[in-house]
Design an enzyme around this catalytic site. Structure first.
Site, PDB file in Angstrom:
ATOM      1  N   GLY A 183      59.092  49.836  46.283  1.00  0.00           N
ATOM      2  CA  GLY A 183      58.289  51.327  46.002  1.00  0.00           C
ATOM      3  C   GLY A 183      58.865  52.343  46.499  1.00  0.00           C
TER       4      GLY A 183
ATOM      5  CB  SER B 249      56.175  47.403  46.153  1.00  0.00           C
ATOM      6  OG  SER B 249      56.682  46.815  46.981  1.00  0.00           O
TER       7      SER B 249
ATOM      8  CB  THR C 239      72.733  41.569  38.883  1.00  0.00           C
ATOM      9  OG1 THR C 239      74.139  41.925  38.352  1.00  0.00           O
ATOM     10  CG2 THR C 239      71.781  40.773  38.231  1.00  0.00           C
TER      11      THR C 239
ATOM     12  CB  CYS D 120      58.015  52.171  57.215  1.00  0.00           C
ATOM     13  SG  CYS D 120      56.430  51.742  55.582  1.00  0.00           S
TER      14      CYS D 120
END
Ligand SMILES: Cc1ncc(COP(=O)(O)O)c(C=O)c1O
Length: 390
Positions: free
Chosen positions: A71, A200, A238, A325
């Site tokens: 996210g 997310s 990738t 967070c």
């Protein structure tokens, strides 16, 4: 056996049990999705299927999706990528709400270095966005509006479709951080009318390390990670095919999202009802607003949130006092402060975010433990006050 009950699904979710058997199979597709030989075919197919599955769930075309690492990256890409390098034609204003995730707030603030201005839309004590202020601030100078669909701490839902309609009339771009909404409520990006939306995987029972940005077809988006031509040149690197495949799988669970939303709302409402009737001096933060069905944020007078969290952890209950967070950060939650809570009130906050694995029995056990813990902690507090005469 030690009890482990998880009530912190807004921080991250456990892996969906259905993925336990699928992931070992996908591990065999270890090749590079960009390779044109046999080893690339398996992972390329995983990406293609996941892109269709995510697109189907959120109502867009597969090629309107860009897979990212999560996210935060998708929010960075949306804000930096949708806006011109410098403001054009006097459009230099970015409008965000006062309760955005740091990955939106700090990215918007970063854009000040590129000549933009950031204006903050306030919320009230119930967590509701000041829509009148939005109407006042929105103008031909607005370059981008970025408002979340659901708040991570209170679960509050914002009227994004209405904001998008207004923004479009003024020719501004609109981005929506829908990270907390995915998997909890049905989402359709076309009905929302946004130009871009962030998702997310790890908030929706998928593996960590993947997210997706929806960008409406025809919009120009400047790449932020330069390198290879992955994601049609819009995001080099990738792809994390395994995590992306797990997000794709979760997006096939539309029926479950619907039934769980109903079940979790009942469970959450029952939880709040019991707490409010059995524990004194508790207030649900933003309880009267429109909220995610799984989230409850409350203040418990005289109880330090961190201390409560640690005491509940001892009993096997994982809860939160703010966004994950910002854990380790002793500052009270900026979201709660923005809603008008005092620092002291915000420090007594408890966030419970339920998920698919939670049961009625777990909620009953939790309230019993919470009640006893709060009583004990308030007893200590009272004792200390008497002793020190404060
Ligand atoms: C509303 C919101 N936006 C963005 C993010 C960041 O997502 P990620 O952890 O995938 O980078 C979070 C994570 O807590 C969130 O709650």
């Amino acid at each position: 056996m030690l009890r482990t009950v998880y009530f912190d699904h807004n921080a991250t979710t456990p892996l969906h049990p259905g993925l336990m058997s699928l992931v070992p199979d996908w591990l065999k597709d270890w090749g590079n999705p960009s390779s044109i030989h046999w080893a690339g075919r398996g992972p390329k197919a995983l990406l293609r299927d996941a892109r269709s599955q995510v697109a189907r769930l959120i109502g867009c075309e597969p090629l309107e999706l860009i897979f990212t690492s999560g996210g935060s990256e998708a929010n960075n890409l949306a804000i930096k990528g949708l806006l011109p390098e410098r403001p054009v034609g006097g459009r230099d204003q970015i409008l965000i709400s006062a309760v955005e995730h740091p990955s939106v707030r700090k990215t918007a603030e970063f854009m000040i270095t590129r000549g933009y201005r950031v204006e903050i839309l306030p919320v009230n004590r119930e967590g509701e966005l000041d829509v009148d202020r939005f109407d006042d601030l929105l103008s031909e100078k607005t370059a981008l509006v970025s408002v979340m669909l659901a708040n991570n701490e209170t679960g509050h839902l914002f009227p994004v479709a209405r904001l998008a309609e207004q923004a479009r009339l003024k020719g501004a771009r609109i981005h929506c951080d829908a990270v907390q909404a995915l998997g909890k409520i049905p989402i359709n990006v076309k009905t929302l009318g946004v130009d871009a939306a962030t998702f997310s995987g790890h908030k929706f029972y998928a593996l960590k390390g993947c997210g997706a940005l929806y960008v409406r077809k025809g919009l120009s988006l400047s790449t932020q990670i330069h390198g290879g031509g992955q994601e049609r040149g819009r995001r080099a690197g990738t792809e994390n095919a395994l995590a992306i495949a797990s997000l794709g799988y979760m997006c096939t669970q539309a029926d479950r999202i619907f039934t769980e939303a109903l079940r979790l709302r009942q469970l959450r409402d029952h939880l709040e009802k019991r707490i409010l009737s059995e524990i004194a001096d508790v207030q649900v933060t933003g309880g009267s607003g429109t909220r995610l069905p799984n989230t409850s944020n409350m203040t418990l007078k005289g109880v330090d949130g961190e201390t409560l969290l640690m005491n509940l952890d001892v009993h096997g209950f994982a809860v939160s006092t703010g966004a994950a967070c910002s854990s380790g950060n002793p500052e009270p939650s900026p979201v709660l402060l923005a809603m008008g809570l005092t620092r002291a009130e915000a420090q007594t906050s408890l966030r419970l975010s339920l998920g698919w694995g939670n049961s009625h029995e777990q909620v009953e056990e939790f309230v019993d433990v919470l009640k006893a813990t709060v009583q004990r902690l308030r007893g200590f507090q009272h004792g200390a006050e008497q002793f020190y005469g404060v």
